[in-house]
Design a protein around this motif. Structure first.
Motif, short mmCIF file in Angstrom:
data_model
loop_
_atom_site.label_atom_id
_atom_site.label_comp_id
_atom_site.label_asym_id
_atom_site.label_seq_id
_atom_site.Cartn_x
_atom_site.Cartn_y
_atom_site.Cartn_z
N ALA A 117 -1.24 9.43 -30.14
CA ALA A 117 -1.49 10.51 -31.42
C ALA A 117 -3.42 10.60 -31.85
CB ALA A 117 -1.11 9.85 -33.08
N SER A 118 -4.18 11.73 -31.66
CA SER A 118 -4.88 11.60 -32.15
C SER A 118 -5.49 11.24 -33.20
CB SER A 118 -5.30 13.51 -32.35
OG SER A 118 -5.40 14.21 -31.47
N ASP A 119 -7.00 10.22 -33.21
CA ASP A 119 -7.41 9.39 -34.09
C ASP A 119 -8.20 9.74 -35.25
OD1 ASP A 119 -9.17 9.70 -32.54
OD2 ASP A 119 -9.20 7.10 -31.36
N SER A 120 -9.01 10.78 -34.84
CA SER A 120 -9.77 12.18 -35.99
C SER A 120 -9.37 12.92 -35.73
CB SER A 120 -11.59 11.56 -35.51
OG SER A 120 -12.01 11.64 -34.19
N LYS A 121 -10.49 14.11 -36.50
CA LYS A 121 -10.12 15.20 -36.89
C LYS A 121 -10.73 16.07 -35.29
CE LYS A 121 -10.17 16.06 -41.08
NZ LYS A 121 -10.98 16.42 -42.25
N GLU A 122 -11.97 15.05 -35.18
CA GLU A 122 -12.78 15.72 -34.16
C GLU A 122 -11.53 15.53 -32.60
OE1 GLU A 122 -14.83 14.71 -37.32
OE2 GLU A 122 -14.18 13.33 -35.90
N SER A 123 -10.94 14.20 -33.00
CA SER A 123 -10.41 14.00 -31.40
C SER A 123 -9.45 15.30 -31.55
CB SER A 123 -9.71 12.42 -31.23
OG SER A 123 -10.60 11.83 -31.21
N ALA A 124 -8.56 15.51 -32.60
CA ALA A 124 -7.44 15.90 -32.72
C ALA A 124 -7.35 17.62 -31.87
CB ALA A 124 -6.71 16.59 -34.46
N GLY A 125 -8.75 18.22 -32.59
CA GLY A 125 -9.07 19.19 -31.76
C GLY A 125 -9.62 19.06 -30.93
N ARG A 126 -10.68 18.27 -29.28
CA ARG A 126 -10.65 18.24 -28.72
C ARG A 126 -8.69 18.27 -27.67
NH1 ARG A 126 -10.78 14.81 -24.53
NH2 ARG A 126 -10.40 12.66 -25.84
N GLU A 127 -7.92 17.52 -28.38
CA GLU A 127 -7.29 17.09 -27.68
C GLU A 127 -5.54 18.49 -26.97
OE1 GLU A 127 -5.95 13.06 -29.22
OE2 GLU A 127 -6.60 12.20 -28.00
N ARG A 128 -6.36 18.95 -28.63
CA ARG A 128 -5.31 19.80 -28.78
C ARG A 128 -5.71 21.42 -27.76
NH1 ARG A 128 -6.37 19.64 -34.05
NH2 ARG A 128 -7.23 21.55 -34.51
N SER A 129 -6.82 21.34 -27.29
CA SER A 129 -7.82 22.06 -26.78
C SER A 129 -7.17 22.09 -25.18
CB SER A 129 -8.62 22.06 -27.26
OG SER A 129 -10.11 21.56 -26.59
N ILE A 130 -7.20 20.84 -25.19
CA ILE A 130 -6.95 20.61 -23.74
C ILE A 130 -5.48 20.56 -22.89
CG2 ILE A 130 -6.45 18.11 -21.88
CD1 ILE A 130 -8.66 17.02 -23.51
N TRP A 131 -5.01 20.62 -24.11
CA TRP A 131 -2.67 20.40 -24.05
C TRP A 131 -2.42 22.07 -23.95
CZ3 TRP A 131 -1.26 17.04 -20.87
CH2 TRP A 131 -1.66 16.13 -20.77
N PHE A 132 -3.59 22.33 -25.90
CA PHE A 132 -2.77 24.13 -25.83
C PHE A 132 -3.51 24.96 -25.78
CE2 PHE A 132 0.61 20.86 -27.58
CZ PHE A 132 1.85 21.50 -27.46
N ALA A 133 -3.45 26.41 -24.87
CA ALA A 133 -4.67 27.07 -24.95
C ALA A 133 -4.80 28.55 -26.52
CB ALA A 133 -4.05 28.34 -24.11
N LYS A 134 -4.12 27.81 -27.23
CA LYS A 134 -4.15 28.49 -28.66
C LYS A 134 -4.76 27.53 -29.63
CE LYS A 134 -1.40 30.35 -32.48
NZ LYS A 134 -0.01 30.19 -32.93
N ASN A 135 -5.63 28.71 -30.43
CA ASN A 135 -6.53 27.85 -31.29
C ASN A 135 -5.86 27.45 -32.65
OD1 ASN A 135 -8.76 26.41 -32.69
ND2 ASN A 135 -9.66 28.94 -32.84
#
Length: 137
Positions: A117-135
């Motif tokens: 699981a992402s550990d911060s808002k910044e990591s969550a945004g970065r990781e979502r962009s890696i695994w999902f094309a949708k913003n």
């Protein structure tokens, strides 16, 4: 505050047919699944995901593990989702995780610990962009 976070159900959990059991834990804790996909992670995606560990002795082991068989990538949403998901998951080492956390229940070892699981808002945004094309901002 409503947040979105990324979760990966890792190969050891998918191999042991634990996807549904893990999803139940998130949903019964009022986290909503916004997106989900079962996929085989490429080496490139795994290296991007673990980029902060590049150059460390365990980097190649992380990449090999994440790419060995399918994973499930999830975008979850809910109040304080990042901290709540991390609490539900438990500590990285299943041996030291609190009782009834996902890792205490299903994790095999420090290296095969079932979920990410992402550990911060910044990591969550970065990781979502890696695994999902949708913003998902």
């Amino acid at each position: 505050m409503t947040e979105k976070t990324l979760v990966l159900i890792k190969p050891d959990a998918v191999e042991r047919n634990l996807i549904g059991r893990i999803l139940v834990e998130y949903e019964r804790n009022d986290l909503k699944v916004l997106d989900m996909k079962l996929m085989k992670a490429s080496i490139d995606l795994a290296e991007k995901h673990y980029a902060e560990h590049n150059g460390k002795p365990f980097f190649n082991r992380l990449v090999t593990y994440l790419t060995r068989s399918p994973i499930v990538a999830l975008v979850l949403e809910g109040e304080n989702a990042i901290s709540r998901v991390r609490a539900l998951n438990g500590t990285t080492d299943p041996e030291t995780s609190k009782d009834n956390t996902i890792r205490a229940l299903y994790g095999l070892s420090l290296s095969e610990n079932t979920v990410h699981a992402s550990d911060s808002k910044e990591s969550a945004g970065r990781e979502r962009s890696i695994w999902f094309a949708k913003n998902y901002s």
